[in-house]
Design a protein around this motif. Structure first.
Motif, PDB file in Angstrom:
ATOM      1  N   ALA A  33      52.058  19.540  -8.754  1.00 48.36           N
ATOM      2  CA  ALA A  33      53.125  20.261  -9.463  1.00 48.36           C
ATOM      3  C   ALA A  33      54.252  20.599  -8.495  1.00 48.36           C
ATOM      4  CB  ALA A  33      52.581  21.528 -10.111  1.00 48.36           C
ATOM      5  N   LEU A  34      53.905  21.065  -7.314  1.00 50.44           N
ATOM      6  CA  LEU A  34      54.928  21.389  -6.320  1.00 50.44           C
ATOM      7  C   LEU A  34      55.635  20.133  -5.811  1.00 50.44           C
ATOM      8  CD1 LEU A  34      53.062  24.192  -4.369  1.00 50.44           C
ATOM      9  CD2 LEU A  34      55.146  24.457  -5.713  1.00 50.44           C
ATOM     10  N   LEU A  35      54.874  19.080  -5.590  1.00 52.66           N
ATOM     11  CA  LEU A  35      55.491  17.831  -5.133  1.00 52.66           C
ATOM     12  C   LEU A  35      56.451  17.291  -6.181  1.00 52.66           C
ATOM     13  CD1 LEU A  35      55.681  15.558  -3.019  1.00 52.66           C
ATOM     14  CD2 LEU A  35      53.814  14.417  -4.256  1.00 52.66           C
ATOM     15  N   GLY A  36      56.051  17.341  -7.438  1.00 53.55           N
ATOM     16  CA  GLY A  36      56.906  16.844  -8.524  1.00 53.55           C
ATOM     17  C   GLY A  36      58.250  17.553  -8.592  1.00 53.55           C
ATOM     18  N   ALA A  37      58.278  18.801  -8.179  1.00 53.37           N
ATOM     19  CA  ALA A  37      59.532  19.557  -8.182  1.00 53.37           C
ATOM     20  C   ALA A  37      60.488  19.083  -7.088  1.00 53.37           C
ATOM     21  CB  ALA A  37      59.245  21.048  -7.998  1.00 53.37           C
ATOM     22  N   HIS A  38      59.987  18.281  -6.158  1.00 48.01           N
ATOM     23  CA  HIS A  38      60.801  17.818  -5.034  1.00 48.01           C
ATOM     24  C   HIS A  38      61.189  16.347  -5.106  1.00 48.01           C
ATOM     25  CE1 HIS A  38      59.225  21.559  -3.531  1.00 48.01           C
ATOM     26  NE2 HIS A  38      60.222  21.554  -2.673  1.00 48.01           N
ATOM     27  N   LEU A  39      60.625  15.638  -6.056  1.00 42.11           N
ATOM     28  CA  LEU A  39      60.937  14.214  -6.186  1.00 42.11           C
ATOM     29  C   LEU A  39      61.788  13.991  -7.431  1.00 42.11           C
ATOM     30  CD1 LEU A  39      57.461  12.634  -5.389  1.00 42.11           C
ATOM     31  CD2 LEU A  39      59.407  12.949  -3.833  1.00 42.11           C
ATOM     32  N   VAL A  40      62.590  12.950  -7.384  1.00 48.06           N
ATOM     33  CA  VAL A  40      63.428  12.615  -8.529  1.00 48.06           C
ATOM     34  C   VAL A  40      63.389  11.112  -8.770  1.00 48.06           C
ATOM     35  CG1 VAL A  40      65.004  14.556  -8.201  1.00 48.06           C
ATOM     36  CG2 VAL A  40      65.507  12.386  -7.097  1.00 48.06           C
ATOM     37  N   GLY A  41      63.874  10.751  -9.934  1.00 47.28           N
ATOM     38  CA  GLY A  41      64.162   9.364 -10.255  1.00 47.28           C
ATOM     39  C   GLY A  41      62.986   8.408 -10.244  1.00 47.28           C
ATOM     40  N   LYS A  42      63.322   7.205  -9.850  1.00 52.47           N
ATOM     41  CA  LYS A  42      62.391   6.081  -9.905  1.00 52.47           C
ATOM     42  C   LYS A  42      61.134   6.334  -9.079  1.00 52.47           C
ATOM     43  CE  LYS A  42      62.686   1.615  -8.019  1.00 52.47           C
ATOM     44  NZ  LYS A  42      63.472   0.450  -7.643  1.00 52.47           N
ATOM     45  N   MET A  57      51.285  13.600 -15.547  1.00 53.18           N
ATOM     46  CA  MET A  57      52.069  14.526 -16.371  1.00 53.18           C
ATOM     47  C   MET A  57      52.449  15.774 -15.564  1.00 53.18           C
ATOM     48  SD  MET A  57      52.470  12.752 -18.973  1.00 53.18           S
ATOM     49  CE  MET A  57      53.354  13.923 -19.959  1.00 53.18           C
ATOM     50  N   ILE A  58      51.555  16.222 -14.703  1.00 50.78           N
ATOM     51  CA  ILE A  58      51.852  17.380 -13.853  1.00 50.78           C
ATOM     52  C   ILE A  58      52.976  17.031 -12.890  1.00 50.78           C
ATOM     53  CG2 ILE A  58      50.908  18.805 -11.981  1.00 50.78           C
ATOM     54  CD1 ILE A  58      48.191  18.651 -13.562  1.00 50.78           C
ATOM     55  N   LEU A  59      52.910  15.857 -12.281  1.00 46.52           N
ATOM     56  CA  LEU A  59      53.944  15.420 -11.344  1.00 46.52           C
ATOM     57  C   LEU A  59      55.297  15.282 -12.031  1.00 46.52           C
ATOM     58  CD1 LEU A  59      54.215  14.326  -8.300  1.00 46.52           C
ATOM     59  CD2 LEU A  59      54.310  12.095  -9.407  1.00 46.52           C
ATOM     60  N   LEU A  60      55.277  14.844 -13.277  1.00 51.63           N
ATOM     61  CA  LEU A  60      56.518  14.607 -14.014  1.00 51.63           C
ATOM     62  C   LEU A  60      57.081  15.855 -14.679  1.00 51.63           C
ATOM     63  CD1 LEU A  60      55.648  11.183 -15.645  1.00 51.63           C
ATOM     64  CD2 LEU A  60      57.249  11.605 -13.758  1.00 51.63           C
ATOM     65  N   ASN A  61      56.413  16.986 -14.548  1.00 47.97           N
ATOM     66  CA  ASN A  61      56.902  18.246 -15.109  1.00 47.97           C
ATOM     67  C   ASN A  61      58.378  18.400 -14.740  1.00 47.97           C
ATOM     68  OD1 ASN A  61      57.520  20.929 -15.648  1.00 47.97           O
ATOM     69  ND2 ASN A  61      55.516  21.654 -15.030  1.00 47.97           N
ATOM     70  N   PRO A  62      59.227  18.738 -15.709  1.00 51.01           N
ATOM     71  CA  PRO A  62      60.662  18.784 -15.439  1.00 51.01           C
ATOM     72  C   PRO A  62      61.124  19.917 -14.526  1.00 51.01           C
ATOM     73  CG  PRO A  62      60.212  19.509 -17.666  1.00 51.01           C
ATOM     74  CD  PRO A  62      58.920  19.004 -17.099  1.00 51.01           C
ATOM     75  N   VAL A 113      59.221   7.500  -1.170  1.00 51.24           N
ATOM     76  CA  VAL A 113      58.975   8.909  -1.483  1.00 51.24           C
ATOM     77  C   VAL A 113      59.325   9.765  -0.275  1.00 51.24           C
ATOM     78  CG1 VAL A 113      57.122  10.593  -1.881  1.00 51.24           C
ATOM     79  CG2 VAL A 113      57.274   8.546  -3.316  1.00 51.24           C
ATOM     80  N   LEU A 114      58.877   9.357   0.896  1.00 52.23           N
ATOM     81  CA  LEU A 114      59.137  10.130   2.106  1.00 52.23           C
ATOM     82  C   LEU A 114      60.624  10.235   2.417  1.00 52.23           C
ATOM     83  CD1 LEU A 114      56.183   8.939   4.360  1.00 52.23           C
ATOM     84  CD2 LEU A 114      56.529  11.229   3.388  1.00 52.23           C
ATOM     85  N   LEU A 115      61.402   9.237   2.024  1.00 51.20           N
ATOM     86  CA  LEU A 115      62.849   9.298   2.236  1.00 51.20           C
ATOM     87  C   LEU A 115      63.503  10.409   1.407  1.00 51.20           C
ATOM     88  CD1 LEU A 115      63.769   5.507   2.410  1.00 51.20           C
ATOM     89  CD2 LEU A 115      63.865   7.187   4.274  1.00 51.20           C
ATOM     90  N   GLN A 116      62.857  10.824   0.314  1.00 51.14           N
ATOM     91  CA  GLN A 116      63.396  11.902  -0.528  1.00 51.14           C
ATOM     92  C   GLN A 116      63.037  13.289   0.001  1.00 51.14           C
ATOM     93  OE1 GLN A 116      62.761  11.930  -4.717  1.00 51.14           O
ATOM     94  NE2 GLN A 116      63.222   9.768  -4.971  1.00 51.14           N
ATOM     95  N   LEU A 117      62.091  13.352   0.899  1.00 50.69           N
ATOM     96  CA  LEU A 117      61.575  14.638   1.358  1.00 50.69           C
ATOM     97  C   LEU A 117      62.082  14.978   2.753  1.00 50.69           C
ATOM     98  CD1 LEU A 117      57.916  14.036   0.162  1.00 50.69           C
ATOM     99  CD2 LEU A 117      59.600  15.544  -0.919  1.00 50.69           C
TER     100      LEU A 117
END
Length: 131
Positions: A33-42, A57-62, A113-117
């Motif tokens: 859930a926390l990781l999903g809040a930090h990732l976007v897009g594709k 679904m947890i990862l994709l939480n808006p 993914v790591l490039l977004q963080l």
């Protein structure tokens, strides 16, 4: 192909050395859930596609983070969400979940993914200096 529920949870339980599947699931739900809040897009969508449906679904939480947390703050946030957790146990939880997610993602997706963080997440994913 998405990782199935039981193998994912078994891997988290083994890496986290949890005494029960419930502990492993609690860690996975919180961390993803926390990781999903930090990732976007594709990349977020592709990572979710590699996870069991419930965790996807947890990862994709808006819910979106106002600002990206550096790895230390991410661990502290995890500790705040898990009853009785300390920063030390939360780091263990984060590592157990993210190393399994990294395995499910594969090297190319994990790199993106790591490039977004913020810097330092490579260690939490069990891939020091991956980028």
């Amino acid at each position: 192909m998405a990782m199935r529920w039981q193998p994912f949870l078994d891997a988290v339980q083994e890496r986290g050395e949890y005494s029960s599947a419930q502990e492993a699931e609690r860690a996975a739900r919180t961390v993803l859930a926390l990781l999903g809040a930090h990732l976007v897009g594709k990349e977020r969508a592709e990572l979710a596609a590699q996870l069991p449906e419930t965790f996807a679904m947890i990862l994709l939480n808006p819910l979106q983070a106002a600002e990206p947390l550096d790895p230390e703050r991410f661990v502290r946030a995890t500790a705040a969400w898990i009853d009785g957790a300390t920063e030390k146990t939360a780091k263990w939880d984060v590592s157990a979940v993210l190393t399994v997610a990294a395995d499910a993602a594969g090297e190319d997706l994990l790199r993106r993914v790591l490039l977004q963080l913020p810097p330092g997440y490579d260690v939490l994913f069990g891939r020091p200096q991956h980028i």
